[in-house]
Each structure stands twice: as C-alpha cells, then as structure tokens.
Design a protein around this motif. Structure first.
Motif, mmCIF file in Angstrom:
data_model
loop_
_atom_site.group_PDB
_atom_site.id
_atom_site.type_symbol
_atom_site.label_atom_id
_atom_site.label_comp_id
_atom_site.label_asym_id
_atom_site.label_seq_id
_atom_site.Cartn_x
_atom_site.Cartn_y
_atom_site.Cartn_z
ATOM 1 N N CYS A 194 -14.998 47.406 13.936
ATOM 2 C CA CYS A 194 -15.051 46.897 12.568
ATOM 3 C C CYS A 194 -13.964 45.837 12.448
ATOM 4 C CB CYS A 194 -14.841 48.010 11.562
ATOM 5 S SG CYS A 194 -16.069 49.338 11.659
ATOM 6 N N ALA A 195 -14.359 44.606 12.202
ATOM 7 C CA ALA A 195 -13.427 43.484 12.270
ATOM 8 C C ALA A 195 -13.226 42.838 10.912
ATOM 9 C CB ALA A 195 -13.934 42.446 13.272
ATOM 10 N N ASN A 196 -11.969 42.746 10.515
ATOM 11 C CA ASN A 196 -11.576 41.943 9.359
ATOM 12 C C ASN A 196 -11.243 40.536 9.818
ATOM 13 O OD1 ASN A 196 -10.692 41.384 6.641
ATOM 14 N ND2 ASN A 196 -8.587 41.615 7.356
ATOM 15 N N ALA A 197 -10.555 40.433 10.955
ATOM 16 C CA ALA A 197 -10.243 39.159 11.592
ATOM 17 C C ALA A 197 -11.092 39.017 12.856
ATOM 18 C CB ALA A 197 -8.759 39.072 11.911
ATOM 19 N N SER A 198 -10.976 37.881 13.496
ATOM 20 C CA SER A 198 -11.918 37.546 14.569
ATOM 21 C C SER A 198 -11.570 38.149 15.921
ATOM 22 C CB SER A 198 -12.008 36.024 14.721
ATOM 23 O OG SER A 198 -10.732 35.475 15.018
ATOM 24 N N GLN A 199 -10.294 38.509 16.144
ATOM 25 C CA GLN A 199 -9.922 38.865 17.513
ATOM 26 C C GLN A 199 -9.001 40.064 17.591
ATOM 27 O OE1 GLN A 199 -6.585 36.623 19.476
ATOM 28 N NE2 GLN A 199 -7.360 34.917 18.221
ATOM 29 N N TYR A 200 -8.978 40.658 18.801
ATOM 30 C CA TYR A 200 -8.041 41.735 19.101
ATOM 31 C C TYR A 200 -6.618 41.201 19.267
ATOM 32 C CZ TYR A 200 -12.016 44.729 20.516
ATOM 33 O OH TYR A 200 -13.159 45.480 20.551
ATOM 34 N N GLY A 201 -6.512 40.010 19.799
ATOM 35 C CA GLY A 201 -5.259 39.423 20.268
ATOM 36 C C GLY A 201 -5.515 38.814 21.625
ATOM 37 N N ASN A 202 -4.563 38.015 22.111
ATOM 38 C CA ASN A 202 -4.733 37.336 23.408
ATOM 39 C C ASN A 202 -5.972 36.462 23.447
ATOM 40 O OD1 ASN A 202 -2.477 38.279 25.059
ATOM 41 N ND2 ASN A 202 -3.403 40.302 24.805
ATOM 42 N N ASN A 203 -6.462 36.034 22.256
ATOM 43 C CA ASN A 203 -7.668 35.212 22.145
ATOM 44 C C ASN A 203 -8.909 35.914 22.693
ATOM 45 O OD1 ASN A 203 -6.399 33.014 20.858
ATOM 46 N ND2 ASN A 203 -5.668 32.240 22.829
ATOM 47 N N ALA A 204 -8.947 37.240 22.573
ATOM 48 C CA ALA A 204 -10.148 38.020 22.897
ATOM 49 C C ALA A 204 -10.917 38.233 21.592
ATOM 50 C CB ALA A 204 -9.778 39.356 23.526
ATOM 51 N N TYR A 205 -11.988 37.464 21.394
ATOM 52 C CA TYR A 205 -12.700 37.406 20.124
ATOM 53 C C TYR A 205 -13.830 38.430 20.076
ATOM 54 C CZ TYR A 205 -10.278 33.020 19.192
ATOM 55 O OH TYR A 205 -9.321 32.069 18.969
ATOM 56 N N ILE A 206 -13.588 39.550 19.400
ATOM 57 C CA ILE A 206 -14.617 40.568 19.250
ATOM 58 C C ILE A 206 -15.611 40.181 18.159
ATOM 59 C CG2 ILE A 206 -13.195 41.922 17.658
ATOM 60 C CD1 ILE A 206 -15.702 43.306 20.259
ATOM 61 N N ALA A 207 -15.167 39.391 17.169
ATOM 62 C CA ALA A 207 -16.034 38.979 16.059
ATOM 63 C C ALA A 207 -15.777 37.515 15.750
ATOM 64 C CB ALA A 207 -15.768 39.845 14.832
ATOM 65 N N PRO A 208 -16.353 36.612 16.524
ATOM 66 C CA PRO A 208 -15.997 35.194 16.436
ATOM 67 C C PRO A 208 -16.165 34.564 15.059
ATOM 68 C CG PRO A 208 -17.330 35.625 18.390
ATOM 69 C CD PRO A 208 -17.349 36.877 17.576
ATOM 70 N N GLU A 209 -17.073 35.082 14.241
ATOM 71 C CA GLU A 209 -17.346 34.460 12.948
ATOM 72 C C GLU A 209 -16.656 35.171 11.780
ATOM 73 O OE1 GLU A 209 -21.584 34.398 12.693
ATOM 74 O OE2 GLU A 209 -21.793 32.727 14.109
ATOM 75 N N ALA A 210 -15.813 36.160 12.062
ATOM 76 C CA ALA A 210 -15.187 36.932 10.991
ATOM 77 C C ALA A 210 -14.213 36.078 10.188
ATOM 78 C CB ALA A 210 -14.466 38.142 11.570
ATOM 79 N N SER A 211 -14.189 36.331 8.883
ATOM 80 C CA SER A 211 -13.250 35.684 7.982
ATOM 81 C C SER A 211 -12.470 36.751 7.227
ATOM 82 C CB SER A 211 -13.990 34.790 6.980
ATOM 83 O OG SER A 211 -13.123 34.363 5.939
ATOM 84 N N MET A 212 -11.219 36.462 6.923
ATOM 85 C CA MET A 212 -10.390 37.388 6.165
ATOM 86 C C MET A 212 -10.404 37.098 4.667
ATOM 87 S SD MET A 212 -7.007 37.856 8.596
ATOM 88 C CE MET A 212 -6.214 38.918 7.377
ATOM 89 N N ARG A 213 -11.355 36.268 4.223
ATOM 90 C CA ARG A 213 -11.402 35.917 2.806
ATOM 91 C C ARG A 213 -12.815 36.027 2.222
ATOM 92 N NH1 ARG A 213 -7.493 33.358 0.199
ATOM 93 N NH2 ARG A 213 -8.932 31.944 -0.839
ATOM 94 N N ASP A 214 -13.697 36.759 2.905
ATOM 95 C CA ASP A 214 -15.076 36.862 2.418
ATOM 96 C C ASP A 214 -15.419 38.224 1.832
ATOM 97 O OD1 ASP A 214 -15.127 38.369 4.721
ATOM 98 O OD2 ASP A 214 -16.749 37.244 5.698
ATOM 99 N N GLY A 215 -14.452 39.157 1.808
ATOM 100 C CA GLY A 215 -14.705 40.478 1.257
ATOM 101 C C GLY A 215 -15.615 41.346 2.100
ATOM 102 N N MET A 216 -15.838 40.948 3.355
ATOM 103 C CA MET A 216 -16.756 41.670 4.234
ATOM 104 C C MET A 216 -16.072 41.988 5.557
ATOM 105 S SD MET A 216 -19.582 41.622 2.389
ATOM 106 C CE MET A 216 -21.023 41.859 3.432
#
Length: 345
Positions: A194-216
């Motif tokens: 479940c991703a609020n932001a796009s990555q775990y860290g180290n530029n490993a992107y689990i959810a490339p399109e995630a945004s922290m300002r869309d309420g989702m």
C-alpha cells in the motif's frame, strides 16, 4: 509582525554513513540566521526522536527537521501529523524514500538550502493498524524482504535486488482477501503493498504513479513469479515501470481491509513488525505539513534509458524461455550479470 521561524534539528548520530560533525557544521553555515532561530537535539536512545518531536509541537516550533534515515524521519513525522509544526528532512540514511519522493537533495548542503526556502505544503500520510506511515506499508514478500534488508550487513539498491532475486524464488505466496470501497476480492500473491509515495527508497519504485496529494493510496498486488521473471521485476522496480509488468495488479483506494490465513509480518516505511491476520490501511488526506522542494514538490522523473535496455534484454530472454529453463546455471549467470551491470549505474 516578524516572519522569523524556529527550526529544531533532530539528529540521529548513528544513521547512514554521514559524518555528523560535518552535518552540524553545515547547519550553522547554511541556515539563514537572519530568518531562522535554530537548535540541535541529538537522539540518545530508541524512541527519543519521537519524544523530542512531541515536545516541539507543544512548544509551537515551526519546523522540526529530521537528520537521519527513513526510521528517524518516520519517527519524527508521526508526532507532527495534524499539528502546526512542519517536517523538514535532511537525508542521511541508506534508503531515504520520503526524501527522494519529495525531491529533497541527497547532498546535505543542498537539503539545508531547501529548508532556507521554507516552502511548506500539506501532504497525505497512511495509517496501517493505527501506525502512521509516509511512503509504503506492506505484507507478504514485501515485509519478508524488509526483514532481510534490515538483517543485511550492507545497504543500498544492490542489496535489495540481491534479496529479491535470491529469496523471491523460494518464497511461498499467500492467499489474501482484500476489501475496499468497491467490494471484496481474493488474491494469491507474493506481496501486497500500500503506497502513499512512489518508492521504498534507493529509487526502488513500487508505485511509480503514486502521489502524496491525491487522497488515495496505490495498492500493488504482485503475483508469483519464476526464475526468468525475477530479473525483469527487479529492473522494473528501479526503472519506474513496475506498473507495466504482467505480474502486477494495481488499483487505488482510500481505505482497505486485508485478511490473511495466519498472523505474520508487515512493514511500515521499511520497519517490519508482527501483527495478526487482519490488516487495515487508510489514507489521512493532507494530514502533515512538510518543507518541500519549491521547484519540484514530487518526483515525476522519467524511466532510466539504460535500464530500459536491460528490460529489452530480459524480455528477449523470456522469448526463448524453453531453452533457458533447461539449464539452471544459465539462470544464475543471467542474475549475476544483471547485478554486475546494475552496480555500475
């Protein structure tokens, strides 16, 4: 009326490989003393960063800057939700997931200059079983890899890829019952993230399109994969193309309930804990104030063309699946080749 603000720096002296004396020196050199009052607090034990942050909110401190890795940032941020105190980030860890998503420079001096610009915005955060998180939470292989990553003698993206390749092929998928606003579904999966932001860290992107300002939150379900598919998944993680992988199911929701057959591990921002079989996750919209990069509040960078070439390589390998499956040594050779190439990027 004065616009002067106060920044409290909470410094984890043992995070990452940064020399903290140099960081402290830079704080005094870079932070604009005509606009900001500053004080520095060093953490002395587990949970101390949270205690200091809590004190700061009661004192009405304008900004609390976490100087450390993801654990320190999460610990501080949890205490700042729904308060008037903003979070600042000076990344000094190994993963730096939230800082990377918010385009906070990894260079300490440049990160401090972002604080000088003092652009404060409201962002979403997540809650898993009543524990706040800011980047991702997850279970299954996701939490298992967090355990392995925490136990590893070294950190960084190559360690992460090595664990995905080595452990993923032996990990047994679980059955999950998932319910959100649209109804209930059942998945057999290696992981649910479940991703609020796009990555775990180290530029490993689990959810490339995630945004922290869309309420989702972006929910990622990874289906079981075999030895030939593991390198492609690893590449897609770092290439911001995981959502295009055939083993990935992706949807967005505001809240979710997940039931699994047995208790087990989950993680929040990379920290693993044990929980029962039921997991509840929801998003708190715009519930935390963060000092962000005024030029680029969230990461919208494009996939890496070098990794795109690796992706094409492994797609071609999959086209000759039958021949390769006859030789396990060839699979190992492919994995080792990929790791060597990634380590040079």
């Amino acid at each position: 009326m004065s616009d002067r603000k106060h920044i409290t720096f909470i410094v984890n002296p043992i995070s990452g490989g940064h020399e903290k004396d140099e960081v402290l020196k830079m704080i005094s050199e870079v932070i604009d003393s005509e606009r900001f009052d500053t004080d520095i607090r060093m953490t002395e034990y587990a949970g101390h960063a949270a205690e200091i942050a809590r004190e700061c909110t009661k004192q009405g401190i304008d900004i609390v800057a976490a100087v450390g890795g993801d654990g320190t940032v999460n610990e501080v941020a949890r205490e700042l939700t729904h308060t008037g105190t903003a979070l600042g980030i000076v990344p000094c860890g190994s993963g730096n997931g939230l800082a990377r998503h918010l385009c906070i420079p990894m260079n300490t001096r440049r990160a401090l200059e972002i604080l000088n610009k003092c652009r404060i915005m409201n962002f979403d955060y997540g809650v898993v079983n009543e524990i706040p998180f800011f980047c991702t939470c997850g279970m299954g292989f996701d939490a298992f890899i967090s355990l392995k990553f925490a136990e590893a003698g070294k950190r960084g993206p190559i360690t992460y890829v090595e664990n995905v390749l080595k452990e993923g092929l032996n990990y047994k998928p679980e059955v999950y019952e998932v319910e959100d606003e649209t109804g209930a579904r059942r998945y057999k999966a290696f992981l649910i993230a479940c991703a609020n932001a796009s990555q775990y860290g180290n530029n490993a992107y689990i959810a490339p399109e995630a945004s922290m300002r869309d309420g989702m939150m972006d929910v990622i379900v990874m289906e079981p994969f075999n030895a030939l598919e593991a390198p492609q998944i690893s590449i897609d993680l770092f290439n911001k193309t995981l959502n295009q992988n055939s083993k990935i199911k992706h949807f967005q929701t505001r809240r979710i309930h997940i039931h699994r057959q047995e208790p087990g591990a989950i993680h929040y921002d990379g920290d693993p804990i044990m929980t029962g079989p039921d997991v509840d996750v929801h998003i708190e919209p715009l519930g935390i104030r963060i000092v962000t990069n005024p030029e680029k509040p969230e990461d919208d960078s494009q996939p890496n063309p070098v990794l795109n070439a690796f992706s094409d390589l492994f797609n071609n390998i999959n086209n000759v699946r039958v021949d390769i499956e006859k030789g396990g040594r060839k699979i190992q050779a492919i994995n080792k080749l990929m790791l060597r190439k990634l380590s040079k990027l």
